[in-house]
Design a protein around this motif. Structure first.
Motif, PDB file in Angstrom:
ATOM      1  N   VAL A 244      12.055  -3.669  14.930  1.00 42.37           N
ATOM      2  CA  VAL A 244      12.456  -4.165  16.246  1.00 42.37           C
ATOM      3  C   VAL A 244      13.719  -5.003  16.091  1.00 42.37           C
ATOM      4  CG1 VAL A 244      11.795  -5.571  18.234  1.00 42.37           C
ATOM      5  CG2 VAL A 244      10.055  -4.217  17.024  1.00 42.37           C
ATOM      6  N   VAL A 245      14.822  -4.527  16.672  1.00 42.95           N
ATOM      7  CA  VAL A 245      16.076  -5.289  16.691  1.00 42.95           C
ATOM      8  C   VAL A 245      16.185  -5.961  18.048  1.00 42.95           C
ATOM      9  CG1 VAL A 245      18.587  -5.142  16.676  1.00 42.95           C
ATOM     10  CG2 VAL A 245      17.250  -3.839  15.017  1.00 42.95           C
ATOM     11  N   CYS A 246      16.035  -7.260  18.058  1.00 44.06           N
ATOM     12  CA  CYS A 246      16.060  -8.005  19.314  1.00 44.06           C
ATOM     13  C   CYS A 246      16.015  -9.496  19.001  1.00 44.06           C
ATOM     14  CB  CYS A 246      14.866  -7.619  20.196  1.00 44.06           C
ATOM     15  SG  CYS A 246      14.786  -8.538  21.744  1.00 44.06           S
ATOM     16  N   GLY A 247      16.890 -10.248  19.621  1.00 37.03           N
ATOM     17  CA  GLY A 247      16.826 -11.693  19.489  1.00 37.03           C
ATOM     18  C   GLY A 247      15.699 -12.234  20.358  1.00 37.03           C
ATOM     19  N   VAL A 248      14.562 -12.488  19.761  1.00 38.02           N
ATOM     20  CA  VAL A 248      13.378 -12.849  20.540  1.00 38.02           C
ATOM     21  C   VAL A 248      13.087 -14.344  20.435  1.00 38.02           C
ATOM     22  CG1 VAL A 248      12.322 -10.578  20.329  1.00 38.02           C
ATOM     23  CG2 VAL A 248      11.855 -12.319  18.600  1.00 38.02           C
ATOM     24  N   SER A 249      12.398 -14.855  21.457  1.00 35.91           N
ATOM     25  CA  SER A 249      11.935 -16.242  21.417  1.00 35.91           C
ATOM     26  C   SER A 249      10.751 -16.339  20.458  1.00 35.91           C
ATOM     27  CB  SER A 249      11.513 -16.690  22.811  1.00 35.91           C
ATOM     28  OG  SER A 249      10.357 -15.965  23.232  1.00 35.91           O
ATOM     29  N   GLU A 250      10.407 -17.556  20.072  1.00 31.13           N
ATOM     30  CA  GLU A 250       9.247 -17.746  19.199  1.00 31.13           C
ATOM     31  C   GLU A 250       7.975 -17.262  19.883  1.00 31.13           C
ATOM     32  OE1 GLU A 250       9.053 -18.584  16.027  1.00 31.13           O
ATOM     33  OE2 GLU A 250      11.245 -18.491  16.075  1.00 31.13           O
ATOM     34  N   GLN A 251       7.901 -17.463  21.191  1.00 27.15           N
ATOM     35  CA  GLN A 251       6.728 -17.026  21.940  1.00 27.15           C
ATOM     36  C   GLN A 251       6.595 -15.506  21.897  1.00 27.15           C
ATOM     37  OE1 GLN A 251       6.815 -18.181  26.064  1.00 27.15           O
ATOM     38  NE2 GLN A 251       4.757 -17.401  26.496  1.00 27.15           N
ATOM     39  N   THR A 252       7.716 -14.819  22.111  1.00 23.04           N
ATOM     40  CA  THR A 252       7.669 -13.352  22.073  1.00 23.04           C
ATOM     41  C   THR A 252       7.367 -12.852  20.667  1.00 23.04           C
ATOM     42  OG1 THR A 252       9.255 -13.203  23.908  1.00 23.04           O
ATOM     43  CG2 THR A 252       8.992 -11.257  22.510  1.00 23.04           C
ATOM     44  N   ARG A 253       7.973 -13.484  19.669  1.00 23.01           N
ATOM     45  CA  ARG A 253       7.714 -13.075  18.282  1.00 23.01           C
ATOM     46  C   ARG A 253       6.219 -13.199  17.957  1.00 23.01           C
ATOM     47  NH1 ARG A 253      10.541 -12.394  13.549  1.00 23.01           N
ATOM     48  NH2 ARG A 253      12.508 -12.953  14.603  1.00 23.01           N
ATOM     49  N   ALA A 254       5.639 -14.294  18.402  1.00 22.77           N
ATOM     50  CA  ALA A 254       4.213 -14.500  18.129  1.00 22.77           C
ATOM     51  C   ALA A 254       3.369 -13.424  18.818  1.00 22.77           C
ATOM     52  CB  ALA A 254       3.784 -15.889  18.603  1.00 22.77           C
ATOM     53  N   ARG A 255       3.743 -13.068  20.026  1.00 23.92           N
ATOM     54  CA  ARG A 255       2.972 -12.053  20.756  1.00 23.92           C
ATOM     55  C   ARG A 255       3.077 -10.699  20.080  1.00 23.92           C
ATOM     56  NH1 ARG A 255       3.842 -10.204  27.114  1.00 23.92           N
ATOM     57  NH2 ARG A 255       2.049  -8.769  27.179  1.00 23.92           N
ATOM     58  N   LEU A 256       4.285 -10.329  19.662  1.00 30.47           N
ATOM     59  CA  LEU A 256       4.475  -9.021  19.017  1.00 30.47           C
ATOM     60  C   LEU A 256       3.747  -8.978  17.672  1.00 30.47           C
ATOM     61  CD1 LEU A 256       8.287  -8.374  19.734  1.00 30.47           C
ATOM     62  CD2 LEU A 256       6.306  -7.656  21.076  1.00 30.47           C
ATOM     63  N   THR A 257       3.824 -10.071  16.946  1.00 29.09           N
ATOM     64  CA  THR A 257       3.140 -10.143  15.650  1.00 29.09           C
ATOM     65  C   THR A 257       1.625 -10.031  15.830  1.00 29.09           C
ATOM     66  OG1 THR A 257       4.913 -11.553  14.784  1.00 29.09           O
ATOM     67  CG2 THR A 257       2.821 -11.568  13.593  1.00 29.09           C
ATOM     68  N   ALA A 258       1.105 -10.642  16.883  1.00 27.47           N
ATOM     69  CA  ALA A 258      -0.334 -10.584  17.152  1.00 27.47           C
ATOM     70  C   ALA A 258      -0.773  -9.160  17.486  1.00 27.47           C
ATOM     71  CB  ALA A 258      -0.680 -11.537  18.296  1.00 27.47           C
ATOM     72  N   ILE A 259       0.041  -8.441  18.238  1.00 26.58           N
ATOM     73  CA  ILE A 259      -0.292  -7.048  18.590  1.00 26.58           C
ATOM     74  C   ILE A 259      -0.426  -6.212  17.316  1.00 26.58           C
ATOM     75  CG2 ILE A 259       0.567  -4.955  19.697  1.00 26.58           C
ATOM     76  CD1 ILE A 259       1.847  -6.776  21.833  1.00 26.58           C
ATOM     77  N   ALA A 260       0.548  -6.354  16.414  1.00 30.14           N
ATOM     78  CA  ALA A 260       0.493  -5.597  15.160  1.00 30.14           C
ATOM     79  C   ALA A 260      -0.732  -5.972  14.342  1.00 30.14           C
ATOM     80  CB  ALA A 260       1.775  -5.832  14.365  1.00 30.14           C
ATOM     81  N   ALA A 261      -1.052  -7.259  14.311  1.00 35.21           N
ATOM     82  CA  ALA A 261      -2.198  -7.714  13.522  1.00 35.21           C
ATOM     83  C   ALA A 261      -3.509  -7.180  14.086  1.00 35.21           C
ATOM     84  CB  ALA A 261      -2.214  -9.243  13.500  1.00 35.21           C
ATOM     85  N   GLU A 262      -3.594  -7.126  15.410  1.00 37.46           N
ATOM     86  CA  GLU A 262      -4.820  -6.620  16.034  1.00 37.46           C
ATOM     87  C   GLU A 262      -5.132  -5.195  15.589  1.00 37.46           C
ATOM     88  OE1 GLU A 262      -4.270  -6.963  20.203  1.00 37.46           O
ATOM     89  OE2 GLU A 262      -4.220  -9.174  20.190  1.00 37.46           O
ATOM     90  N   HIS A 263      -4.082  -4.415  15.304  1.00 36.15           N
ATOM     91  CA  HIS A 263      -4.268  -3.024  14.889  1.00 36.15           C
ATOM     92  C   HIS A 263      -4.270  -2.884  13.360  1.00 36.15           C
ATOM     93  CE1 HIS A 263      -3.913  -1.092  18.892  1.00 36.15           C
ATOM     94  NE2 HIS A 263      -3.122  -2.120  19.189  1.00 36.15           N
ATOM     95  N   GLY A 264      -4.191  -4.019  12.654  1.00 33.41           N
ATOM     96  CA  GLY A 264      -4.153  -3.961  11.190  1.00 33.41           C
ATOM     97  C   GLY A 264      -2.871  -3.343  10.667  1.00 33.41           C
ATOM     98  N   LEU A 265      -1.751  -3.518  11.409  1.00 30.89           N
ATOM     99  CA  LEU A 265      -0.485  -2.872  11.028  1.00 30.89           C
ATOM    100  C   LEU A 265       0.645  -3.884  10.831  1.00 30.89           C
ATOM    101  CD1 LEU A 265      -0.615   0.171  13.497  1.00 30.89           C
ATOM    102  CD2 LEU A 265      -0.934   0.228  11.015  1.00 30.89           C
ATOM    103  N   SER A 266       0.284  -5.100  10.445  1.00 28.09           N
ATOM    104  CA  SER A 266       1.309  -6.133  10.253  1.00 28.09           C
ATOM    105  C   SER A 266       2.343  -5.723   9.214  1.00 28.09           C
ATOM    106  CB  SER A 266       0.651  -7.453   9.824  1.00 28.09           C
ATOM    107  OG  SER A 266      -0.204  -7.926  10.831  1.00 28.09           O
ATOM    108  N   ASP A 267       1.910  -4.928   8.221  1.00 28.81           N
ATOM    109  CA  ASP A 267       2.835  -4.533   7.163  1.00 28.81           C
ATOM    110  C   ASP A 267       3.761  -3.391   7.594  1.00 28.81           C
ATOM    111  OD1 ASP A 267       0.703  -2.783   7.358  1.00 28.81           O
ATOM    112  OD2 ASP A 267       0.793  -2.231   5.228  1.00 28.81           O
ATOM    113  N   ARG A 268       3.502  -2.841   8.786  1.00 30.53           N
ATOM    114  CA  ARG A 268       4.338  -1.712   9.224  1.00 30.53           C
ATOM    115  C   ARG A 268       5.186  -2.047  10.447  1.00 30.53           C
ATOM    116  NH1 ARG A 268       0.679   3.614   9.393  1.00 30.53           N
ATOM    117  NH2 ARG A 268       2.662   4.457  10.158  1.00 30.53           N
ATOM    118  N   VAL A 269       5.075  -3.252  10.978  1.00 35.23           N
ATOM    119  CA  VAL A 269       5.894  -3.671  12.125  1.00 35.23           C
ATOM    120  C   VAL A 269       6.758  -4.851  11.691  1.00 35.23           C
ATOM    121  CG1 VAL A 269       5.902  -4.614  14.467  1.00 35.23           C
ATOM    122  CG2 VAL A 269       4.196  -2.884  13.812  1.00 35.23           C
TER     123      VAL A 269
END
Length: 788
Positions: A244-269
């Protein structure tokens, strides 16, 4: 026309983003290729000029402007309007162009009396999605933005939009505005986005899917990440990762990271944040595929950049995505995670099955060129042509060399007349010595003597002036006695005026030359020149075009340098600059003479360097032969094809060739027909168009080479130096000329990709700026300005 460009964008963060890239590319393309306008860039403090290449900065006239202080929008608008108006008066601007008028970190005047106004529209997203934007802005910003949008209805004279989708947004919100609407599409920088060899097309190999986006509710970043995770968890994406190429806020970064973690794909996002332009280009070139989501867009540059790299695309199904991608995308409902997942699954499946046309995607992307957009802007800045039907009865005379006279001006006049006859009642006037003029349907063709008896019956006249005494003398005499629109093909007509009048024994004609020379020299110098029969007069120092120019209604030239020089001598006469018109004729090989067919057969399999036109001491023949000999010594099977006759007795071509030992590697046609000329041009790999000193002429053979898509090398002087660096390669005329030619020729020999890019640029330039319909339209518009 002089265009004042508002350069505020150069001092904003947008200079490094999509809108900024559009600004830079548009200004660069207009400066490089559009010689019909003068470009003045108004720069605020902090403007970054490093974003422009040297050949662009050579053209732009730079002026500074002070931005108003932050505060009340009404006061900022008033102050900035006053400063723009003052600058416009000082530089003599005809137009004010703001390429980024709706961004709230730039000021926009409310009125500019006496100036035409052009405003580039990227989108009307805040107005069309107020619940996301306007409802969350301050009241002051909201009011100012809506003022600007409301002004689009009645204020601008020209509204170029970055896409047909943006045009639709204007019409949806504003209705039909007063100003002209154009869809001048964005394009892509092919110097950064190109297809790489060995593109990853297997999902079981290391690779990534990319999204280039913004931290903005309409962009649906959470849904895109969710969609990737759904498809990846289902096993539809193999081992592919997501970047993901995007200048994101800390809030958005946390949300996107949480989505990946929920699917067990933190290492691929991977959330990369903001990256440099070079990194975006690298990530796009190496991507397995690209996904782009949005509720509404003005264009969608990441989509086009992906296609330029041959990458498969999944895109939100909105009008601009369809406009940009056509059939080269898998579409999904905007901001819908399940739709994203299905689109990615389909995109990968199509790619794995070999059904995605990577080369077709690249060809499609290459249909979007900044030069095309610049040509639309250029037409928008020109006066609107008079209505054809209202002027069809106007009688216009074209005084010109005419076939069968052996002259490029005569040949091109035929094609110009074909276009002018559609706009008026056209009469072609040739010199009295032409006995069998080539007919043209719908056009009366008469000799000069007959025209002079009827001259009062015409509404206007166009006179072509060049350096050939038999072909132009009668026309020059007419032009200095009768105000007309004149086209000067060789800005320095000193050799012609000296030969036709200064050396003439006819009563009164010598005085014509003296009067022309007197525009440039003191009476003492003029008297001395007259007494010595003009011995020692340097024809290259004084162009002698001022006399005929000052007696004209309007002058048309074909180079910036020539126009600037003439304005310094004749400041009160309108001077237009048009790119020389050219065409790519279609010839049939079965109609060629047997001798030419045999000549072309000798060139088969060899690297052909072409030199076209009259051969004289100005054409740098010694350097050309020296370079050819050295290229051959390096092992390249190069041959020089010389098309044209020697018209200079000082040139001993045979001796030069023998001295270099090149008798078997030079083929000369001598004087030839247009069909032979074109057949030889078609066969060339590289065309040389060298000359120094120069009379300022814009070479017809060079422009024809552009139309044939040939890589061209020119002398780095005068009008040839004006050509963009990506249109011609330039050789210095000093002591290293031959060495520079060797380096450029060997590089082009070894790198067909470089020849191909020069070819592509030349074709685009000829198509966009050098067409006869465009030339005729502008010429007719200019003539009609002087018709009562």
């Amino acid at each position: 026309m002089r265009i004042l460009i508002d350069g505020q964008t150069l001092a904003t963060p947008e200079v490094g983003r999509g809108i900024g890239r559009v600004f830079i590319e548009l200004v660069s393309a207009l400066a490089r290729y559009d010689i019909s306008h003068e470009w003045v860039l108004a720069m605020p403090a902090g403007a970054d000029l490093d974003v422009f290449a040297d050949d662009v900065l050579r053209v732009l006239k730079l002026e500074t402007i002070q931005l108003p202080p932050a505060g009340d929008w009404g006061e900022r608008t008033r102050l900035y309007g006053e400063r723009v108006s003052d600058l416009a008066r000082r530089v003599g601007a005809d137009w004010y162009w703001n390429p980024n008028p709706l961004m709230m970190n730039v000021a926009l005047p409310a009125e500019l009396p006496g100036l035409k106004v052009a405003l580039t529209v990227h989108d009307l997203i805040p107005a069309l999605l107020p619940h996301i934007y306007l409802d969350n802005w301050t009241a002051a910003d909201r009011e100012e933005y809506l003022r600007r949008v409301e002004s689009l209805k009645t204020w601008p004279d020209y509204l170029p939009c970055v896409s047909a989708g943006a045009v639709a947004q204007v019409r949806d919100y504003c209705g039909e505005p007063r100003g002209r609407l154009d869809a001048a599409s964005n394009a892509v920088d092919f110097r950064r986005f190109w297809p790489i060899a060995g593109r990853i097309t297997r999902k079981d190999r290391p690779g990534h899917i990319l999204t280039v986006s913004g931290d903005d509710p309409r962009k649906g970043l959470p849904q895109v990440v969710e969609g990737f995770c759904l498809a990846a968890a289902a096993g539809d994406l193999g081992d592919l990762t997501f970047k993901v190429v995007c200048g994101v806020s800390e809030q958005t970064r946390a949300r996107l990271t949480a989505i990946a973690a929920e699917h067990g794909l933190s290492d691929r996002v991977e959330i990369l944040g903001f990256v440099t332009d070079a990194q975006v280009a690298h990530l796009t070139r190496t991507a397995y595929g690209v996904v782009f989501d949005s509720l509404l867009e003005g264009f969608g540059l990441p989509l086009l950049e992906a296609l330029a790299c041959g990458a498969p695309v999944a895109a939100a199904d909105i009008p601009t995505s369809r406009e940009v991608c056509g059939d080269y995308a898998v579409y999904f409902k905007p901001n819908d995670a399940k739709g994203v997942a299905q689109a990615l699954k389909t995109m990968v499946a199509e790619t794995e099955a070999g059904r995605f046309d990577h080369q077709g995607a690249v060809r499609h992307a290459r249909g979007f060129e900044w030069m095309n957009s610049a040509a639309l802007y250029s037409r928008g800045f020109h006066p609107q042509p008079p209505a054809i039907e209202a002027n069809k009865a106007r009688k216009i005379a074209l005084l010109t060399p005419w076939p069968p006279q052996a002259s490029s001006v005569a040949n091109d006049a035929y094609h110009l007349a074909m276009e002018l006859r559609e706009r008026c009642v056209l009469t072609v006037v040739h010199t009295d010595d032409v006995l069998d003029p080539t007919p043209l349907e719908g056009v009366e063709i008469i000799p000069m003597a007959k025209f002079l008896r009827r001259k009062k019956s015409f509404d206007g006249a166009v006179v072509q002036i060049g350096n050939n005494t038999p072909f132009h003398k009668q026309f020059y005499q007419y032009a200095i006695e009768h105000p007309s629109t004149i086209i000067i093909h060789d800005p320095n007509i000193h050799p012609f005026v000296l030969d036709a009048f200064g050396r003439s024994s006819k009563p009164g004609e010598r005085a014509v030359y003296l009067e022309a020379l007197g525009k440039y020299v003191t009476p003492e110098v003029l008297s001395h020149a007259d007494s010595t029969d003009f011995t020692g007069v340097d024809v290259f120092e004084h162009p002698l075009n001022a006399l005929v120019a000052e007696r004209s209604h309007r002058v048309v030239l074909h180079s910036r340098a020539a126009a600037e020089a003439l304005r310094g001598v004749v400041p009160n006469v309108p001077i237009d600059t048009y790119a020389l018109a050219t065409r790519r004729p279609v010839y049939r090989s079965d109609e060629l003479d047997a001798d030419i067919v045999g000549l072309l057969a000798k060139l088969e399999g060899r690297f052909v360097i072409g030199a076209f036109g009259h051969i004289n001491r100005l054409k740098r023949l010694p350097s050309v032969l020296n370079a050819l000999a050295r290229v051959r010594e390096m092992g390249f099977d190069a041959v020089l094809l010389v098309v044209g006759e020697v018209n200079d007795p000082s040139i001993d071509r045979k001796a030069m060739i023998e001295e270099q030992g090149l008798a078997d590697h030079i083929i000369a046609t001598g004087s030839c027909s247009d069909m032979t000329f074109d057949a030889c041009l078609e066969r060339c790999d590289v065309v040389l168009n060298l000359r120094y000193p120069t009379l300022g002429e814009s070479s017809g053979s060079l422009h024809r080479a552009f139309a044939f898509g040939k890589a061209c090398l020119v002398s780095d002087v005068g009008q040839f130096a004006e050509h963009a660096d990506d249109l011609t390669w330039k050789a210095d005329v000093g002591e290293h000329e031959a060495e520079e030619l060797v380096q450029m020729l060997t590089h082009l020999f070894k790198n067909p990709g470089a020849r191909e890019q020069l070819s592509r640029n030349g074709l685009a330039y000829a198509r966009n700026f050098c067409s006869f319909p465009q030339y005729a339209e502008r010429l007719f518009t200019a003539v009609m300005e002087n018709v009562k």
